[in-house]
Design a protein around this motif. Structure first.
Motif: not given
Ligand SMILES: O=C(O)CC1=CCC(=O)O1
Length: 93
Positions: A13-29
């Motif tokens: 829960h404490d992961l930086d939101p920008a890093e979380r969103d970028a990682t999820i986007a990389r996962e999708k690609a």
């Protein structure tokens, strides 16, 4: 070789939101590239969970390991792998 893989995701829960969103986007690609290439055959959301069940069609255990190890969300996942064999009652086999 076919495998069913269950991936359960637990992002801190404490992961930086920008890093979380970028990682999820990389996962999708990453996932969609492998789907287009035919090795990641299916991905299904497990209803009510931050989990998926996926079907992989890969040449070896080593290739599956390489794919899973390369998942951008791998550090936040619990992964369960089940090798699949043909069922004797399958009318399509
Ligand atoms: O949301 C998930 O289940 C994790 C995931 C694996 C591939 C993908 O695109 O998301």
């Amino acid at each position: 070789m076919l495998y069913a893989v269950k991936m359960h995701v637990a992002i801190p829960h404490d992961l930086d939101p920008a890093e979380r969103d970028a990682t999820i986007a990389r996962e999708k690609a990453y996932s969609q590239d492998l789907q287009r290439g035919g090795e990641w055959r299916h991905i299904w959301r497990c209803a009510g969970q931050y989990s998926n069940i996926s079907i992989f069609d890969v040449e070896s255990n080593e290739r599956l390991h390489e794919i899973l190890w390369g998942l951008p969300l791998f550090a936040y996942m619990t992964v369960e792998v089940t090798p699949l064999a043909t069922h004797p009652s399958d009318i399509h086999a």
